[in-house]
Write a protein that holds these residues in place. Structure first.
Motif, short mmCIF file in Angstrom:
data_model
loop_
_atom_site.label_atom_id
_atom_site.label_comp_id
_atom_site.label_asym_id
_atom_site.label_seq_id
_atom_site.Cartn_x
_atom_site.Cartn_y
_atom_site.Cartn_z
N HIS A 15 0.81 -1.22 0.00
CA HIS A 15 0.00 0.00 0.00
C HIS A 15 0.85 1.27 0.00
CE1 HIS A 15 -4.20 -1.77 1.09
NE2 HIS A 15 -3.60 -2.41 0.11
N GLY A 16 2.18 1.08 0.13
CA GLY A 16 3.07 2.23 -0.07
C GLY A 16 3.84 2.70 1.14
N LYS A 17 3.99 1.83 2.13
CA LYS A 17 4.69 2.21 3.35
C LYS A 17 6.13 2.66 3.09
CE LYS A 17 6.25 -0.67 6.73
NZ LYS A 17 6.12 -1.67 7.78
N SER A 18 6.87 1.86 2.33
CA SER A 18 8.27 2.22 2.09
C SER A 18 8.38 3.51 1.30
CB SER A 18 8.99 1.12 1.33
OG SER A 18 8.75 -0.11 1.93
N THR A 19 7.51 3.66 0.31
CA THR A 19 7.57 4.87 -0.51
C THR A 19 7.27 6.11 0.34
OG1 THR A 19 6.69 3.47 -2.27
CG2 THR A 19 6.82 5.81 -2.72
N LEU A 20 6.26 6.00 1.19
CA LEU A 20 5.94 7.14 2.05
C LEU A 20 7.09 7.43 3.03
CD1 LEU A 20 3.90 9.31 2.97
CD2 LEU A 20 3.00 7.64 4.60
N ASP A 38 15.96 5.00 -3.70
CA ASP A 38 14.57 4.73 -3.34
C ASP A 38 14.51 3.64 -2.29
OD1 ASP A 38 13.12 6.59 -4.52
OD2 ASP A 38 12.53 5.40 -6.27
N GLN A 39 13.56 3.78 -1.42
CA GLN A 39 13.32 2.79 -0.37
C GLN A 39 14.55 2.58 0.48
OE1 GLN A 39 10.99 -0.51 -1.53
NE2 GLN A 39 9.45 0.90 -2.26
N ILE A 40 14.95 3.67 1.05
CA ILE A 40 16.16 3.68 1.84
C ILE A 40 16.01 2.84 3.12
CG2 ILE A 40 16.41 5.51 3.56
CD1 ILE A 40 18.28 6.81 1.47
N ARG A 50 11.96 -9.05 -2.57
CA ARG A 50 10.69 -9.66 -2.20
C ARG A 50 9.68 -8.60 -1.82
NH1 ARG A 50 10.83 -14.85 1.10
NH2 ARG A 50 11.91 -16.16 -0.35
N GLY A 51 10.16 -7.36 -1.67
CA GLY A 51 9.25 -6.28 -1.32
C GLY A 51 8.65 -6.44 0.06
N ILE A 52 9.35 -7.08 0.96
CA ILE A 52 8.85 -7.16 2.32
C ILE A 52 9.91 -6.65 3.27
CG2 ILE A 52 7.14 -9.01 2.21
CD1 ILE A 52 9.51 -10.89 2.88
N ASN A 131 -3.50 6.65 0.54
CA ASN A 131 -2.35 6.84 -0.35
C ASN A 131 -2.72 6.45 -1.78
OD1 ASN A 131 0.40 7.40 -0.97
ND2 ASN A 131 0.89 5.22 -0.84
N LYS A 132 -1.87 6.81 -2.70
CA LYS A 132 -2.03 6.52 -4.14
C LYS A 132 -3.24 7.24 -4.72
CE LYS A 132 0.13 1.95 -3.69
NZ LYS A 132 0.33 0.63 -4.27
N ILE A 133 -3.49 8.47 -4.25
CA ILE A 133 -4.64 9.20 -4.77
C ILE A 133 -4.43 9.62 -6.23
CG2 ILE A 133 -5.45 10.06 -2.52
CD1 ILE A 133 -4.10 12.76 -3.31
N ASP A 134 -3.18 9.47 -6.72
CA ASP A 134 -2.91 9.80 -8.12
C ASP A 134 -3.46 8.76 -9.09
OD1 ASP A 134 -0.20 7.95 -8.87
OD2 ASP A 134 -0.62 8.27 -6.77
N LEU A 135 -3.75 7.55 -8.59
CA LEU A 135 -4.19 6.48 -9.49
C LEU A 135 -5.56 6.80 -10.08
CD1 LEU A 135 -3.30 3.22 -7.52
CD2 LEU A 135 -2.17 4.11 -9.57
N SER A 162 -0.14 11.08 -2.14
CA SER A 162 0.43 10.23 -3.18
C SER A 162 1.91 10.20 -2.86
CB SER A 162 0.21 10.81 -4.57
OG SER A 162 1.11 10.16 -5.46
N ALA A 163 2.33 9.10 -2.28
CA ALA A 163 3.75 9.00 -1.90
C ALA A 163 4.59 9.05 -3.17
CB ALA A 163 3.99 7.70 -1.14
N LYS A 164 4.05 8.48 -4.23
CA LYS A 164 4.79 8.44 -5.48
C LYS A 164 5.05 9.84 -6.02
CE LYS A 164 4.60 6.20 -9.96
NZ LYS A 164 3.63 5.57 -10.86
N GLU A 165 4.01 10.68 -6.00
CA GLU A 165 4.17 12.01 -6.58
C GLU A 165 4.52 13.07 -5.54
OE1 GLU A 165 1.13 12.57 -9.65
OE2 GLU A 165 2.44 10.98 -10.47
#
Ligand code: GTP
Length: 596
Positions: A15-20, A38-40, A50-52, A131-135, A162-165
């Motif tokens: 859901h975007g935890k790392s990005t946020l 990214d994803q420090i 694995r994205g976990i 999050n991800k309101i840009d989608l 939007s963590a991405k934007e």
């Protein structure tokens, strides 16, 4: 303390935890933008792939709010898997608040709820974030309603990001300042600090991560761990800002690290309390539990000359992983290796992957087992986790196996499917209750042995990903166990033996033989595979011989082509182990546990 906020971000996977988290770090400029990867927060490669999140990392964000004051916002990252739920609980115990992140296009999912309940158990102030309101598929109003109706959180508080934007990032920081409570605690009381993580640094030894609840800690202090009374002299304390920033003192409310000449992370325990030797606090932080391995498996190198490398690899991994335990082991079929204990299957897989990748090893793991408590006729009690140590059944008075209490949260339409899954696994349904209109919490008592292999995957598949699962170990209970052996061409292969419940033994034997038939490639002669309990054969299959000569179609003419083909074959063979006359692939050793 007025200027400190301690919080986590909790979310369903993806859901975007790392990005946020990355955006928050960027927003306070503690890392130069050009250095920003990214994803420090997820530093380990495996985590990234694995994205976990497995190992939590903490960061202190210095933030000057709109009210003109500067705050220390401590973001405590939490691991995201059921194997590590105790670590999560200690991290949450170190916070006053949490942001609950929900994907605007997906809405609340299983783990969103499970995490919310955890946060509530720790009395955290929870702020919802969409999050991800840009989608294009974002449905903010629907998710807002869900947050109010299903999660019971204040829809007025919702932050849109939007963590991405990079939208809404400042709103999150402002909300931390304005809506999360500052820590409580008394800097003048005796030191009381909670360890929620530790990691190993090759130059400085163990770096202990903790939250100070009362008192102060500084370099030169002699501290004491309350679980075992071990004492150390503090060399350095400080805070995390991606790199370590030393500080003179940390006091009540602060989150940071300590270096104290502690050699390995195994000398510290997550959940333990740090106090001062000279002026100890009267009671440790509540909720301490020793993290004990519950799943055991033997690891062998495919090539026996890699044994030393395996030993070095395990030793290095152990430096950073207090939950991993191992000791020497040997098998007639596989030679020398190590018997290892893990927190769960994911932990086992992570260790296997790291050994194979970082130490370039090719490994065989034997079927994972739990620990059994066996009482012999003469009264002796033994704990065994290795089928090869199973005593002669005629000497056994009683066998007991570990049980767990499983809490499963699902939308109620999956109730039947979950019930069936758990009953199939010898589970007992103890209770169920509605948490919201259509979500159920179901409580089962299950034998641990029935959940270690593929239970979590099965649960996910019968609930289409919506089921969340958390467990506590209960006690040992009486059981009826037998040892199921596998014979290949009449020879017992010790590494393929497993301990199973008597009622399941024949069925398991049959499945194991079928699986092995799929896994073992045809060879030049017929291979007989048999399942046996004692002297009794309970299942059998055969693999018919292989006839085609792979090089035959090369007509002997093109030598390079022939060589290439042989090379290719050799590569394929790398992960095979000769057991007697038969080549068994690496994957076969775990396949005997598969239930379908
Ligand atoms: P775990 O670490 O596995 O728990 O996942 P996570 O919750 O940390 O998710 P992560 O930050 O890795 O994001 C998952 C995916 O969603 C990635 O592909 C991100 O690029 C994407 N993502 C994150 N935030 C946003 C957003 O605001 N908008 C869009 N469109 N995508 C996003």
């Amino acid at each position: 303390m007025e200027h400190i906020r301690n919080f986590s971000i909790i979310a369903h996977i993806d859901h975007g935890k790392s990005t946020l988290s990355d955006r928050l770090i960027q927003a306070v400029h503690i890392v130069a933008d050009r250095d920003f990867k990214d994803q420090i927060l997820d530093t380990m490669d495996i985590e990234r792939e694995r994205g976990i999140t497995i190992k939590s990392q903490t960061v202190c964000l210095p933030y000057t709010a709109k009210n003109g004051k500067t705050y220390s916002l401590n973001l405590i990252d939490t691991p995201g898997h059921v194997d590590f739920s105790y670590e999560v609980s200690r991290a949450l115990a170190s916070c006053e608040g949490a942001f609950l992140l929900v994907d605007a296009s997906q809405g609340a999912e299983a783990q969103t709820l499970a995490n919310l309940y955890l946060a509530m158990e720790h009395n955290l102030e929870v702020i919802p974030v969409i999050n991800k309101i840009d989608l294009p598929s974002a449905d903010i109003e629907r998710v807002r309603e869900q947050i109010e109706d299903d999660l019971g959180l204040d829809p007025e508080r919702v932050i849109l990001t939007s963590a991405k934007e990079g939208i809404g990032i400042e709103d999150v920081l402002e909300a931390a300042v304005n809506f999360l409570p500052p820590p409580k605690g008394d800097p003048d009381k005796p030191l009381r600090a909670l360890i929620f993580d530790s990691h190993y640094d090759p130059f400085r030894g163990t770096i202990v991560h903790f939250r100070v609840f009362d008192g102060r800690i500084k370099a030169g202090d002699t501290i004491q761990f309350m679980s075992n009374n071990a004492r150390y002299k503090v060399e350095e304390v400080g805070i995390f800002q991606i790199v370590r920033k030393p500080r003179k003192v940390l006091s009540a409310g602060d989150v940071g690290y300590m270096i104290a000449g502690i050699k390995t992370v195994s000398d510290t325990s997550c959940g333990d309390t740090i106090t001062l030797k000279s002026n100890p606090c009267d009671a440790p932080m509540p909720g301490f539990r020793e993290s004990k391995p519950v799943v055991f498996s033997s690891i062998y190198p495919v090539a026996s000359d890699e044994y030393e490398d395996l030993a070095v690899g395990l030793e290095k991994l152990k430096l950073n992983d207090s939950a991993l335990i191992y000791e020497k082991d040997s098998s007639a079929a596989l030679g020398f290796g190590f018997r290892c204990g893990f927190l769960g299957l994911l932990h086992l897989e992570v260790v296997q992957e790291r050994l194979e990748r970082e130490y370039d090893l090719s490994l065989i793991l034997t079927a994972p087992s739990v620990q059994y408590e066996i009482t012999l006729n003469d009264g002796e009690v033994m704990i065994i986790d290795n089928p090869s140590l199973y005593p002669d059944p005629s000497n056994i008075l009683m066998t007991r196996e570990p049980y767990i209490r499983a809490a499963i949260i699902v939308p109620d339409r999956y109730m039947g499917a979950v019930m069936k899954l758990c009953l199939d696994r010898r589970g007992i349904n103890r209770n169920y209750q509605y948490l919201t209109r259509d979500r159920l919490e179901m409580i089962f008592e299950l034998p641990l042995a029935e959940v270690i292999y593929d239970f979590y995957d099965k649960l996910k598949s019968v609930t289409q990903g919506y089921g969340s699962f958390d467990y506590d170990i209960l006690e040992f209970r009486e059981t009826d166990l037998v040892k199921l052996d596998i014979l290949i061409n009449g020879e017992r292969v010790d590494a393929l033996s497993q301990l199973v419940h008597r009622d399941r033994a024949v069925e398991r034997g049959r499945r194991a033989c079928e699986k092995l038939k799929e896994e073992i490639p045809r060879q030049m002669y017929k291979i007989a595979i048999q399942g046996a309990i004692g002297a009794k054969i309970v299942a059998r299959t055969t693999i018919s011989p292989f006839r085609k000569d792979v090089t035959a179609k090369c007509y002997g003419g093109d030598i390079t082509r022939k060589r290439k083909l042989l090379e290719k074959q050799k590569k394929g063979k790398k992960r095979m182990k000769m057991v007697g006359q038969v080549e068994i692939p690496q994957s076969a050793f775990l396949s005997v546990l598969k239930t379908e």
